[in-house]
Design a protein around this motif. Structure first.
Motif, short mmCIF file in Angstrom:
data_model
loop_
_atom_site.label_atom_id
_atom_site.label_comp_id
_atom_site.label_asym_id
_atom_site.label_seq_id
_atom_site.Cartn_x
_atom_site.Cartn_y
_atom_site.Cartn_z
N PHE A 1 27.19 59.39 -5.56
CA PHE A 1 26.46 58.21 -6.03
C PHE A 1 25.63 57.62 -4.89
O PHE A 1 24.49 57.20 -5.08
N GLN B 1 32.72 46.00 -10.29
CA GLN B 1 33.67 46.69 -9.41
C GLN B 1 35.00 45.97 -9.42
O GLN B 1 35.06 44.74 -9.36
N LEU C 1 26.45 50.40 -9.38
CA LEU C 1 27.91 50.32 -9.57
C LEU C 1 28.22 48.87 -9.92
O LEU C 1 28.16 48.00 -9.05
N ILE D 1 35.74 55.03 -7.83
CA ILE D 1 34.72 55.07 -6.76
C ILE D 1 35.38 55.00 -5.39
O ILE D 1 34.82 54.44 -4.44
N ARG E 1 35.60 59.84 -2.51
CA ARG E 1 35.16 60.62 -3.68
C ARG E 1 33.73 60.31 -4.13
O ARG E 1 33.21 61.04 -4.98
N ALA E 2 33.17 59.22 -3.64
CA ALA E 2 31.96 58.68 -4.29
C ALA E 2 30.66 59.06 -3.58
O ALA E 2 29.62 58.44 -3.81
N PRO F 1 35.23 60.58 -11.15
CA PRO F 1 33.84 60.55 -10.68
C PRO F 1 33.20 61.93 -10.73
O PRO F 1 31.98 62.06 -10.92
#
Ligand code: S3P
Length: 453
Positions: free
Chosen positions: A277, A292, A289, A269, A273-274, A244
């Motif tokens: 976004f 998924q 997104l 995601i 870590r996301a 990401p």
């Protein structure tokens, strides 16, 4: 490591369009090699990031006895030595630019009967190692570091090491991971208390490899992680999702360049870590997104991004660890947004590959943005979609994310933005220039004078 700076400028002549994949996640790639090197038997890793930082980890694990090979299909095969089985390396371990390799390997060595010397490039040699030296010394390892707890440093692991219970004074996945990795070969239970959650790849992967690990989260969100030492790790088949932190660059580029419509497939995601976004969506960004799914135990999505008019934002402090590496590119987005962004609580950015607060402030001002630097972040008055004036050369200071952030800024600048040294991009995203070019950006190499006698 980089002998002659390769300079370039970036331009766009219309929308960015297309579907691409970014290389494998850097954090997961490092951990895949380290844990596979400690398992007994052969692990296979697909989608490993073949960037310089990860290759530094591979070289170090080989130097300590693991067999690591890439086959012609790009699959990596690792035969491990077993927990406790690492060997004394013959020469110093050259970590290049990679803080993650250094700190996590210091953890591994701390509970082995090994003496090792770590060296690194000019950027890594400025970064603080005291944050890992302190807990690992409590476990019994001994250190001789350069002034300020920096590289080059020599350490001697303790075997047996002493289990500790350690509360993290900084929100750092690297420090957490160093202690957990040291705990792998330490008799008894090693405990890390994490007041602010950081990326959890180490916990997930250690458990996946068969270590006895528990995670408890209390009502305030404080996480207590335990690992039982003298573990036996079983070889795994790992599929590394797209990073990401690399996807961030084409994603922001597509938001900023008018008319763009870009999809980046197979991006990790994981909620730790996301953050970028989520924040871009809150700024009005059309970031979807889609599709998924779970790949190799990690949540993954395809990210579709269309050009959007962004508005300024105040970033919440608790989002910082989930996007700690994405602030340089967020600063570029904020500088193009409508209104003011207040991005604070970012003191950790001062000890990354460069001082990312100071270096980004300097570069943003040079291309014509309005920025106030404060101790823990930047306050940015956005341009409401007006291109930057540009006409500047950016000093990237051996920092890959500074180089890529200003490459993206160049796409929305009237006059060229010259990146003084593109070489550091190879640490994390070797395919960056070809990928951006396929989406429609233009990269113009700039001839540098060879001053060699
Ligand atoms: C990483 C953790 C982060 C991040 C780095 C990779 C990891 O550092 O900046 O790029 O793989 O654990 P800190 O944990 O020191 O914030």
């Amino acid at each position: 490591m980089h002998e002659k700076p390769a300079s370039a400028s970036f331009h766009s002549h219309g929308p960015l369009t297309g579907t691409e994949r970014v290389p494998g996640d850097k954090s997961i790639s490092h951990r895949s090699l380290m844990l596979s090197a400690l398992a007994v038997g052969e692990s296979r890793v697909e989608g490993l990031l073949e960037g310089e930082d990860v290759l530094a980890t591979a070289a170090a694990m080989r130097a300590m006895g693991a067999s690591i090979n890439r086959d012609s299909h790009g699959i990596w095969h690792i035969n491990g030595v077993g927990v406790g089985g690492l060997l004394q390396p013959d020469t110093a371990l050259d970590m290049g630019n990679s803080g993650t390799s250094t700190r996590l390997l210091m953890g591994l060595i701390a509970s082995h009967n090994i003496t090792a010397t770590f060296t690194g490039d000019a950027s890594l040699s400025k970064r603080p190692m005291g944050r890992v030296i302190e807990p690992l010394a409590q476990m019994g390892a001994e250190f001789t570091a350069s002034p300020g707890g920096r590289l080059p440093l020599t350490m001697r692991g303790a075997c047996p090491a002493v289990p500790i219970r350690y509360r993290l004074p900084v929100a750092s996945a690297q420090v957490k991971s160093a202690i957990l990795l040291a705990g792998l070969n330490t008799p008894g239970i090693t405990t890390v208390i994490e007041p602010i959650p950081t990326r959890d790849h180490s916990e997930k992967m250690l458990a996946g490899f068969g270590a006895e690990l528990t995670v408890d989260t209390d009502a305030d969100g404080v996480r207590t992680i335990t690992i039982r030492g003298e573990a036996e790790l079983k070889p795994q088949q790992i599929v590394v999702p797209g990073d990401p932190s690399s996807a961030a660059f084409p994603v922001v580029a597509a938001l900023l360049v008018p008319g763009s419509d870009v999809t980046v497939e197979n991006v990790g995601i994981n909620p730790t870590r996301a953050g970028l976004f989520t924040l871009l969506q809150a700024m009005g960004g059309d970031v979807q997104l889609i599709n998924q799914r779970i790949v190799g135990g990690e949540p993954v999505a395809d990210i579709r991004v269309r050009h959007s008019v962004l508005h300024g934002i105040e970033s919440p402090h608790d989002i910082v660890p989930s996007m700690v590496d994405e602030f340089p590119i967020l600063f570029i987005a904020a500088a193009m947004a409508k209104g003011r962004s207040v991005l604070r609580g970012l003191e950790e950015l001062r000890v990354k590959e460069s001082d990312r607060i100071a270096v980004m402030a300097e570069g943003l001002r040079a291309i014509g943005a309005t920025v106030e630097e404060v101790e823990d972040g930047l306050i940015i008055d956005g341009r409401n979609g007006d291109p930057f004036p540009g006409s500047a050369t950016i000093a990237t200071r051996l920092d890959h994310r500074i180089a890529m952030s200003f490459a993206v800024a160049g796409l929305v600048s009237q006059q060229p933005v010259q990146i003084d040294d593109m070489a550091p991009i190879a640490t994390s995203f070797p395919d960056f220039v070809p990928l951006m070019t396929r989406l429609g950006a233009e990269a113009r190499p700039i001839a540098t004078t060879d001053t060699a006698a």
